[in-house]
Design a protein around this motif. Structure first.
Motif, PDB file in Angstrom:
ATOM      1  N   GLY A  10      -8.848 -21.663  -4.844  1.00 59.97           N
ATOM      2  CA  GLY A  10      -9.629 -20.861  -5.786  1.00 59.97           C
ATOM      3  C   GLY A  10      -8.794 -19.759  -6.408  1.00 59.97           C
ATOM      4  N   GLU A  11      -7.607 -20.119  -6.909  1.00 56.80           N
ATOM      5  CA  GLU A  11      -6.633 -19.105  -7.330  1.00 56.80           C
ATOM      6  C   GLU A  11      -6.993 -18.441  -8.657  1.00 56.80           C
ATOM      7  N   VAL A  12      -6.775 -17.133  -8.692  1.00 59.91           N
ATOM      8  CA  VAL A  12      -6.885 -16.319  -9.909  1.00 59.91           C
ATOM      9  C   VAL A  12      -5.509 -15.725 -10.167  1.00 59.91           C
ATOM     10  N   ARG A  13      -5.045 -15.806 -11.420  1.00 56.95           N
ATOM     11  CA  ARG A  13      -3.701 -15.325 -11.723  1.00 56.95           C
ATOM     12  C   ARG A  13      -3.711 -14.218 -12.764  1.00 56.95           C
ATOM     13  N   LEU A  14      -2.899 -13.199 -12.513  1.00 55.56           N
ATOM     14  CA  LEU A  14      -2.545 -12.230 -13.546  1.00 55.56           C
ATOM     15  C   LEU A  14      -1.158 -12.622 -14.044  1.00 55.56           C
ATOM     16  N   VAL A  15      -0.987 -12.635 -15.349  1.00 55.21           N
ATOM     17  CA  VAL A  15       0.253 -13.135 -15.933  1.00 55.21           C
ATOM     18  C   VAL A  15       0.862 -12.087 -16.862  1.00 55.21           C
ATOM     19  N   SER A  16       2.153 -11.851 -16.721  1.00 60.91           N
ATOM     20  CA  SER A  16       2.869 -10.977 -17.642  1.00 60.91           C
ATOM     21  C   SER A  16       3.831 -11.812 -18.485  1.00 60.91           C
ATOM     22  N   PHE A  17       4.132 -11.306 -19.671  1.00 63.59           N
ATOM     23  CA  PHE A  17       4.942 -12.044 -20.643  1.00 63.59           C
ATOM     24  C   PHE A  17       5.804 -11.023 -21.377  1.00 63.59           C
ATOM     25  N   ILE A  18       7.119 -11.031 -21.128  1.00 66.53           N
ATOM     26  CA  ILE A  18       8.004  -9.990 -21.647  1.00 66.53           C
ATOM     27  C   ILE A  18       9.227 -10.622 -22.305  1.00 66.53           C
ATOM     28  N   GLU A  19       9.590 -10.105 -23.453  1.00 71.63           N
ATOM     29  CA  GLU A  19      10.809 -10.576 -24.121  1.00 71.63           C
ATOM     30  C   GLU A  19      12.038 -10.272 -23.264  1.00 71.63           C
ATOM     31  N   LYS A  20      13.012 -11.207 -23.270  1.00 70.62           N
ATOM     32  CA  LYS A  20      14.223 -11.021 -22.473  1.00 70.62           C
ATOM     33  C   LYS A  20      15.196 -10.037 -23.120  1.00 70.62           C
ATOM     34  N   LEU A  21      15.139  -9.928 -24.425  1.00 72.73           N
ATOM     35  CA  LEU A  21      16.031  -9.011 -25.140  1.00 72.73           C
ATOM     36  C   LEU A  21      15.222  -8.091 -26.035  1.00 72.73           C
ATOM     37  N   PRO A  22      15.516  -6.776 -26.014  1.00 67.34           N
ATOM     38  CA  PRO A  22      16.499  -6.150 -25.110  1.00 67.34           C
ATOM     39  C   PRO A  22      16.044  -6.239 -23.655  1.00 67.34           C
ATOM     40  N   PRO A  23      16.976  -6.248 -22.695  1.00 61.76           N
ATOM     41  CA  PRO A  23      16.600  -6.424 -21.283  1.00 61.76           C
ATOM     42  C   PRO A  23      15.556  -5.407 -20.838  1.00 61.76           C
ATOM     43  N   PRO A  24      14.401  -5.857 -20.362  1.00 61.94           N
ATOM     44  CA  PRO A  24      13.352  -4.921 -19.920  1.00 61.94           C
ATOM     45  C   PRO A  24      13.714  -4.237 -18.607  1.00 61.94           C
ATOM     46  N   GLN A  25      13.509  -2.934 -18.545  1.00 63.73           N
ATOM     47  CA  GLN A  25      13.855  -2.175 -17.342  1.00 63.73           C
ATOM     48  C   GLN A  25      12.954  -2.528 -16.170  1.00 63.73           C
ATOM     49  N   VAL A  68       0.822  -1.203   0.000  1.00 62.49           N
ATOM     50  CA  VAL A  68       0.000   0.000   0.000  1.00 62.49           C
ATOM     51  C   VAL A  68       0.862   1.262   0.000  1.00 62.49           C
ATOM     52  N   ASN A  69       1.977   1.230   0.719  1.00 63.00           N
ATOM     53  CA  ASN A  69       2.888   2.375   0.717  1.00 63.00           C
ATOM     54  C   ASN A  69       3.425   2.664  -0.682  1.00 63.00           C
ATOM     55  N   SER A  70       3.814   1.615  -1.388  1.00 63.78           N
ATOM     56  CA  SER A  70       4.433   1.776  -2.700  1.00 63.78           C
ATOM     57  C   SER A  70       3.424   1.811  -3.842  1.00 63.78           C
ATOM     58  N   ARG A  71       2.164   1.413  -3.543  1.00 62.18           N
ATOM     59  CA  ARG A  71       1.134   1.306  -4.593  1.00 62.18           C
ATOM     60  C   ARG A  71       1.594   0.394  -5.723  1.00 62.18           C
ATOM     61  N   THR A  72       2.290  -0.672  -5.378  1.00 65.21           N
ATOM     62  CA  THR A  72       2.754  -1.609  -6.403  1.00 65.21           C
ATOM     63  C   THR A  72       2.566  -3.043  -5.944  1.00 65.21           C
ATOM     64  N   PHE A  73       2.328  -3.911  -6.927  1.00 66.84           N
ATOM     65  CA  PHE A  73       2.332  -5.347  -6.717  1.00 66.84           C
ATOM     66  C   PHE A  73       3.620  -5.917  -7.271  1.00 66.84           C
ATOM     67  N   ARG A  74       4.092  -6.957  -6.664  1.00 70.04           N
ATOM     68  CA  ARG A  74       5.276  -7.644  -7.159  1.00 70.04           C
ATOM     69  C   ARG A  74       4.851  -8.967  -7.808  1.00 70.04           C
ATOM     70  N   PHE A  75       5.027  -9.045  -9.115  1.00 68.72           N
ATOM     71  CA  PHE A  75       4.783 -10.284  -9.844  1.00 68.72           C
ATOM     72  C   PHE A  75       6.017 -11.171  -9.708  1.00 68.72           C
ATOM     73  N   GLY A  76       5.825 -12.437  -9.328  1.00 69.19           N
ATOM     74  CA  GLY A  76       6.948 -13.348  -9.122  1.00 69.19           C
ATOM     75  C   GLY A  76       7.273 -14.175 -10.358  1.00 69.19           C
ATOM     76  N   ASP A  77       8.511 -14.592 -10.469  1.00 72.91           N
ATOM     77  CA  ASP A  77       8.989 -15.408 -11.583  1.00 72.91           C
ATOM     78  C   ASP A  77       8.289 -16.762 -11.560  1.00 72.91           C
ATOM     79  N   HIS A 126       5.911 -13.790 -15.501  1.00 69.26           N
ATOM     80  CA  HIS A 126       5.736 -13.441 -14.092  1.00 69.26           C
ATOM     81  C   HIS A 126       4.254 -13.534 -13.734  1.00 69.26           C
ATOM     82  N   ILE A 127       3.996 -13.919 -12.493  1.00 71.74           N
ATOM     83  CA  ILE A 127       2.627 -14.199 -12.053  1.00 71.74           C
ATOM     84  C   ILE A 127       2.327 -13.492 -10.735  1.00 71.74           C
ATOM     85  N   MET A 128       1.131 -12.918 -10.648  1.00 67.41           N
ATOM     86  CA  MET A 128       0.607 -12.384  -9.390  1.00 67.41           C
ATOM     87  C   MET A 128      -0.633 -13.185  -9.038  1.00 67.41           C
ATOM     88  N   SER A 129      -0.668 -13.729  -7.828  1.00 64.17           N
ATOM     89  CA  SER A 129      -1.743 -14.645  -7.439  1.00 64.17           C
ATOM     90  C   SER A 129      -2.753 -13.993  -6.504  1.00 64.17           C
TER      91      SER A 129
END
Length: 284
Positions: free
Chosen positions: A192-207, A23-32, A90-93
């Motif tokens: 009862g898991e719901v997943r958000l999934v991200s999919f990013i190319e490794k090259l060029p390295p994503p910031q 809540v402080n950062s207003r961000t979620f961390r998606f895990g590998d 990366h996945i957020m559960s």
């Protein structure tokens, strides 16, 4: 496999420290996806697709696929299996279930943590950028997984991965990623898991992709911002050391959810604060 756009809430169980950080950062961390608790899930689901080749005569008849089409389907699955190796997944559960004992035990500091509910449609909307791919309910029933695998094979039999329109390839890729990331062992059905999934190319390295040390292992993660007002409900764990009426806890919420800019503009004179409930789960 997918979820409908609605006012549906999904819930995230976590420790008190992690909740404050989110809540402080207003961000979620998606895990590998490669370092999940059951890191074999994706490999298992890909093998489920490839093993359909062993049922070739039966499935050709059942799915009304020609010999050429069946071979093309298996080749396309092999092609996309190789293709995703050059990408980060990366996945957020989240969970569909707001007050489940197994979730409190496994993910919320043995019941001393917090579960918070968020509007799924709003959550998906704030993730609709280059990192976002799909959101889906996990599939736990083997019969349903088999059916989804067969449907994916039939779709894969309809195009050539080396010579097809971008839209057809992109649509199949969405379905492929959804399948391999949402198939789970039936033993975990109560999550009862719901997943958000991200999919990013490794090259060029994503910031956006960063790395951390986790108990001696290197893990990648992805941070995604969200607006604070999509948090609808906070549920205190069954072993939480304070109550919904605790003055310091409420001071913390006032602080975390306060929008100084809107307040100074006179727009937010009654600052937003989510509903706060206590768990009704019996924890032993």
């Amino acid at each position: 496999m997918g979820t409908e756009e609605s006012n549906e809430l999904v819930y995230h169980y976590t420790s008190l420290d992690a909740f404050i950080s989110i809540v402080n950062s207003r961000t979620f961390r998606f895990g590998d996806a490669r370092t999940m608790n059951d890191y074999t899930e994706i490999e298992h689901n890909i093998n489920l697709l490839l093993n359909l080749e062993k049922q070739k005569p039966e499935l050709m008849e059942k799915l009304n696929i020609s010999n050429e089409g069946f071979n093309k389907g298996i080749e396309n699955i092999q092609f996309f299996k190789k293709y995703i190796e050059n990408h980060y997944i990366h996945i957020m559960s989240f969970s569909n279930n707001p007050d489940t004992l197994s979730q409190w035990r496994g993910y919320a500091d043995s019941g001393k943590g917090i579960c918070f509910g968020m509007n799924l449609s709003a959550l998906r909307h704030c993730c609709l950028n280059s990192i976002y791919r799909i959101a889906g309910n996990c599939i736990y029933i083997q019969e349903q997984l088999n059916k989804e695998a067969q449907n994916l094979l039939k779709l894969a039999s309809t195009f050539d991965s080396n010579d097809c329109e971008f839209e057809a390839r992109s649509n199949f890729l969405d379905d492929f990623i959804a399948f391999i990331t949402t198939g789970k062992n039936e033993d975990f059905i109560d999550e009862g898991e719901v997943r958000l999934v991200s999919f990013i190319e490794k090259l060029p390295p994503p910031q956006d992709v960063k790395f951390i040390n986790s108990n001696g292992f290197i893990k990648s993660y992805l941070e995604v911002s969200f607006p604070i007002n999509i948090i609808d409900t906070i549920i205190l764990g069954p072993c939480c050391k304070f109550t919904t009426e605790d003055p310091v806890f409420n001071d913390m919420l006032d602080n975390l959810f306060f929008n100084k800019k809107l307040y100074e503009l006179g727009v937010d004179t009654n600052p937003y604060k989510p509903k706060v409930l206590s768990s009704k789960a019996t924890f032993r």
